[in-house]
Design a protein around this motif. Structure first.
Motif, PDB file in Angstrom:
ATOM      1  N   GLY A   1       0.826  -1.201   0.000  1.00 31.63           N
ATOM      2  CA  GLY A   1       0.000   0.000   0.000  1.00 31.63           C
ATOM      3  C   GLY A   1       0.857   1.246   0.000  1.00 31.63           C
ATOM      4  N   PRO A   2       0.277   2.379   0.389  1.00 28.92           N
ATOM      5  CA  PRO A   2       0.991   3.658   0.313  1.00 28.92           C
ATOM      6  C   PRO A   2       1.903   3.907   1.508  1.00 28.92           C
ATOM      7  CG  PRO A   2      -1.230   4.037   1.077  1.00 28.92           C
ATOM      8  CD  PRO A   2      -1.134   2.561   0.789  1.00 28.92           C
ATOM      9  N   THR A   3       2.802   2.962   1.755  1.00 30.20           N
ATOM     10  CA  THR A   3       3.764   3.091   2.846  1.00 30.20           C
ATOM     11  C   THR A   3       5.137   2.706   2.294  1.00 30.20           C
ATOM     12  OG1 THR A   3       3.264   0.822   3.560  1.00 30.20           O
ATOM     13  CG2 THR A   3       2.074   2.604   4.664  1.00 30.20           C
ATOM     14  N   ALA A   4       6.097   2.519   3.168  1.00 31.86           N
ATOM     15  CA  ALA A   4       7.407   1.996   2.771  1.00 31.86           C
ATOM     16  C   ALA A   4       7.445   0.517   3.124  1.00 31.86           C
ATOM     17  CB  ALA A   4       8.518   2.751   3.488  1.00 31.86           C
ATOM     18  N   ASP A   5       7.787  -0.327   2.155  1.00 35.64           N
ATOM     19  CA  ASP A   5       7.790  -1.771   2.388  1.00 35.64           C
ATOM     20  C   ASP A   5       8.973  -2.191   3.250  1.00 35.64           C
ATOM     21  OD1 ASP A   5       5.499  -2.202   0.912  1.00 35.64           O
ATOM     22  OD2 ASP A   5       6.589  -2.568  -0.956  1.00 35.64           O
ATOM     23  N   VAL A   6       8.719  -3.149   4.153  1.00 33.08           N
ATOM     24  CA  VAL A   6       9.781  -3.776   4.939  1.00 33.08           C
ATOM     25  C   VAL A   6      10.398  -4.888   4.107  1.00 33.08           C
ATOM     26  CG1 VAL A   6      10.338  -5.064   7.031  1.00 33.08           C
ATOM     27  CG2 VAL A   6       8.651  -3.213   7.115  1.00 33.08           C
ATOM     28  N   ILE A   7      11.709  -4.865   3.948  1.00 34.04           N
ATOM     29  CA  ILE A   7      12.403  -5.883   3.154  1.00 34.04           C
ATOM     30  C   ILE A   7      12.904  -7.007   4.051  1.00 34.04           C
ATOM     31  CG2 ILE A   7      14.320  -6.310   1.567  1.00 34.04           C
ATOM     32  CD1 ILE A   7      14.162  -3.277   0.851  1.00 34.04           C
ATOM     33  N   GLU A   8      13.607  -6.656   5.094  1.00 38.03           N
ATOM     34  CA  GLU A   8      14.126  -7.626   6.065  1.00 38.03           C
ATOM     35  C   GLU A   8      13.943  -7.053   7.458  1.00 38.03           C
ATOM     36  OE1 GLU A   8      15.342 -10.550   5.323  1.00 38.03           O
ATOM     37  OE2 GLU A   8      16.255 -10.471   3.332  1.00 38.03           O
ATOM     38  N   SER A   9      13.888  -7.939   8.453  1.00 41.62           N
ATOM     39  CA  SER A   9      13.836  -7.475   9.838  1.00 41.62           C
ATOM     40  C   SER A   9      14.597  -8.442  10.726  1.00 41.62           C
ATOM     41  CB  SER A   9      12.390  -7.343  10.320  1.00 41.62           C
ATOM     42  OG  SER A   9      11.718  -8.587  10.264  1.00 41.62           O
ATOM     43  N   ALA A  10      15.177  -7.913  11.787  1.00 41.24           N
ATOM     44  CA  ALA A  10      15.947  -8.709  12.736  1.00 41.24           C
ATOM     45  C   ALA A  10      15.450  -8.392  14.140  1.00 41.24           C
ATOM     46  CB  ALA A  10      17.435  -8.410  12.604  1.00 41.24           C
ATOM     47  N   ASP A  11      14.633  -9.293  14.690  1.00 39.40           N
ATOM     48  CA  ASP A  11      14.060  -9.057  16.015  1.00 39.40           C
ATOM     49  C   ASP A  11      15.130  -8.958  17.095  1.00 39.40           C
ATOM     50  OD1 ASP A  11      11.680  -9.211  14.687  1.00 39.40           O
ATOM     51  OD2 ASP A  11      11.051 -11.130  15.563  1.00 39.40           O
ATOM     52  N   ASP A  12      16.226  -9.701  16.934  1.00 41.52           N
ATOM     53  CA  ASP A  12      17.265  -9.688  17.957  1.00 41.52           C
ATOM     54  C   ASP A  12      18.030  -8.372  17.997  1.00 41.52           C
ATOM     55  OD1 ASP A  12      18.200 -10.460  15.378  1.00 41.52           O
ATOM     56  OD2 ASP A  12      20.073 -11.205  16.247  1.00 41.52           O
ATOM     57  N   LEU A  13      17.985  -7.631  16.896  1.00 43.19           N
ATOM     58  CA  LEU A  13      18.697  -6.357  16.819  1.00 43.19           C
ATOM     59  C   LEU A  13      17.769  -5.146  16.881  1.00 43.19           C
ATOM     60  CD1 LEU A  13      21.083  -7.200  13.808  1.00 43.19           C
ATOM     61  CD2 LEU A  13      21.587  -7.428  16.257  1.00 43.19           C
ATOM     62  N   SER A  14      16.469  -5.384  16.676  1.00 41.35           N
ATOM     63  CA  SER A  14      15.502  -4.300  16.484  1.00 41.35           C
ATOM     64  C   SER A  14      15.946  -3.401  15.332  1.00 41.35           C
ATOM     65  CB  SER A  14      15.304  -3.475  17.766  1.00 41.35           C
ATOM     66  OG  SER A  14      14.693  -4.257  18.772  1.00 41.35           O
ATOM     67  N   VAL A  15      16.285  -4.041  14.231  1.00 46.40           N
ATOM     68  CA  VAL A  15      16.737  -3.364  13.014  1.00 46.40           C
ATOM     69  C   VAL A  15      15.945  -3.916  11.847  1.00 46.40           C
ATOM     70  CG1 VAL A  15      18.671  -2.948  11.431  1.00 46.40           C
ATOM     71  CG2 VAL A  15      19.064  -2.959  13.899  1.00 46.40           C
ATOM     72  N   ALA A  16      15.597  -3.059  10.892  1.00 48.62           N
ATOM     73  CA  ALA A  16      14.920  -3.501   9.668  1.00 48.62           C
ATOM     74  C   ALA A  16      15.537  -2.788   8.475  1.00 48.62           C
ATOM     75  CB  ALA A  16      13.428  -3.207   9.732  1.00 48.62           C
ATOM     76  N   SER A  17      15.529  -3.486   7.332  1.00 57.91           N
ATOM     77  CA  SER A  17      15.853  -2.820   6.074  1.00 57.91           C
ATOM     78  C   SER A  17      14.539  -2.539   5.368  1.00 57.91           C
ATOM     79  CB  SER A  17      16.766  -3.684   5.202  1.00 57.91           C
ATOM     80  OG  SER A  17      16.104  -4.846   4.747  1.00 57.91           O
ATOM     81  N   MET A  18      14.452  -1.352   4.742  1.00 54.57           N
ATOM     82  CA  MET A  18      13.189  -0.889   4.199  1.00 54.57           C
ATOM     83  C   MET A  18      13.408  -0.243   2.831  1.00 54.57           C
ATOM     84  SD  MET A  18      11.926   0.857   7.748  1.00 54.57           S
ATOM     85  CE  MET A  18      10.199   0.867   7.364  1.00 54.57           C
ATOM     86  N   GLU A  19      12.330  -0.221   2.068  1.00 48.92           N
ATOM     87  CA  GLU A  19      12.336   0.458   0.785  1.00 48.92           C
ATOM     88  C   GLU A  19      12.737   1.927   0.974  1.00 48.92           C
ATOM     89  OE1 GLU A  19       8.999   1.752  -2.589  1.00 48.92           O
ATOM     90  OE2 GLU A  19       8.398   0.855  -0.674  1.00 48.92           O
ATOM     91  N   LEU A  20      13.628   2.413   0.110  1.00 49.05           N
ATOM     92  CA  LEU A  20      13.994   3.813   0.130  1.00 49.05           C
ATOM     93  C   LEU A  20      13.093   4.533  -0.875  1.00 49.05           C
ATOM     94  CD1 LEU A  20      15.831   6.014   1.242  1.00 49.05           C
ATOM     95  CD2 LEU A  20      17.493   5.449  -0.538  1.00 49.05           C
ATOM     96  N   VAL A  21      12.042   5.150  -0.374  1.00 48.98           N
ATOM     97  CA  VAL A  21      11.004   5.752  -1.219  1.00 48.98           C
ATOM     98  C   VAL A  21      11.598   6.864  -2.069  1.00 48.98           C
ATOM     99  CG1 VAL A  21       8.834   7.046  -1.216  1.00 48.98           C
ATOM    100  CG2 VAL A  21       9.184   5.167   0.410  1.00 48.98           C
ATOM    101  N   GLY A  22      11.338   6.803  -3.378  1.00 48.31           N
ATOM    102  CA  GLY A  22      11.865   7.806  -4.293  1.00 48.31           C
ATOM    103  C   GLY A  22      13.335   7.651  -4.603  1.00 48.31           C
TER     104      GLY A  22
END
Length: 305
Positions: A94-115
């Motif tokens: 939808g009209p958000t930034a997509d989550v590509i990967e996530s790491a619960d142990d780190l509280s880190v996610a890689s996300m779509e870079l919009v534009g």
């Protein structure tokens, strides 16, 4: 810049997180570069540098194995990480930034870079109307999600907003604004949600959290998601998207597209404006003047919920 050489968190980001979370965040800020670097190595990303934005996370730009730019985000609060990733995945596509990967142990996610770049592309002329349509679309998706594992608006109001407003009213020197705060208090205490409008809320609709992609489509980022009455998002957007400017114009657009009566939205606007006024007063932010002006205008409008 490799995955192992990101360097210290930028001073601006460090200052914002310390102001938001207090000195207890200092140790995490020292560790944040290593968290991002570990995630980058795990996902085979090449770090390019920090992006100086946000009050709840540290953000970096990276490139994947196909040389596509992505955003890496590390959250101080693991609960904030879980909630944001959960909501973005519910809204996926939808009209958000997509989550590509996530790491619960780190509280880190890689996300779509919009534009393709931090902050997205230039804003179109009909920005406000486009954003309103996107909010309505997001609510339509959220209304179909059943009961996702996210905080509830009612709990937030009862256990967070009301107590902090009560504390600030007692502890702050409100001076000439005391009458305004006293007049607005019953508005907050009288709020009632409509179960028929329950959806997944973005709940943080400041202008900086709405960016535009390469096709000039609005994308909502950095949610502070909750489940509750859609009117909350419309009120928050009306007041804070451009604080002190065109509040009633946004309110009218919100009512037209959501079909929530203006008086209902106005009642919630008064409540969120009061909460913000007290927050800005407590931290000594100049925005308290704008928040006070907005609250005065809302109280004088005669739009009763």
């Amino acid at each position: 810049m490799t995955a192992r050489s990101l360097g210290s968190v930028l001073p601006g980001a460090r200052d914002r997180l310390l102001a938001h979370y207090g000195p207890g965040a200092g140790e995490w800020l020292d560790a944040a570069p290593q968290l991002l670097e570990e995630a980058a190595e795990r996902w085979k990303l090449t770090l390019r540098g920090y992006y100086d934005a946000g009050h709840s996370s540290v953000v970096a730009v990276a490139r994947d194995s196909q040389d596509t730019p992505v955003l890496l985000k590390a959250w101080y609060e693991s609960s904030r990480y879980r909630d944001e990733v959960t909501a973005l995945r519910l809204w996926g596509g939808g009209p958000t930034a997509d989550v590509i990967e996530s790491a619960d142990d780190l509280s880190v996610a890689s996300m779509e870079l919009v534009g393709g770049r931090p902050g997205g592309t230039a804003r179109p002329e009909r920005e406000v109307q486009m954003v309103a349509a996107v909010i309505q679309g997001l609510h339509a998706v959220g209304a179909k999600q059943g009961r996702p594992a996210l905080p509830r608006l009612g709990d937030h109001l009862q256990h967070t907003v009301l107590p902090r407003v009560a504390r600030r009213v007692v502890t702050l020197d409100l001076g000439r604004r005391e009458w305004l705060v006293r007049e607005a208090m019953p508005e907050l205490q009288a709020l009632r949600e409509s179960p028929a409008r329950t959806t997944v809320l973005h709940a943080d609709l400041y202008r900086e959290n709405v960016i535009f992609d390469a096709r000039r489509n609005a994308r909502l980022i950095d949610p502070h998601p909750m489940v509750g009455d859609a009117v909350y998002d419309w009120a928050f957007w009306s007041v804070y998207y451009d604080l002190g400017q065109a509040t009633f114009h946004r309110m009218a657009i919100a009512s037209r597209i959501s079909r929530i009566p203006v008086p209902e939205i106005s009642a919630w606007c008064r409540a969120v404006a009061l909460d913000g006024l007290l927050y800005y007063t407590e931290i000594g932010d100049e925005a308290q003047e704008l928040a006070a002006d907005v609250l005065v205008a809302l109280m004088a409008s005669g739009l009763e919920g």
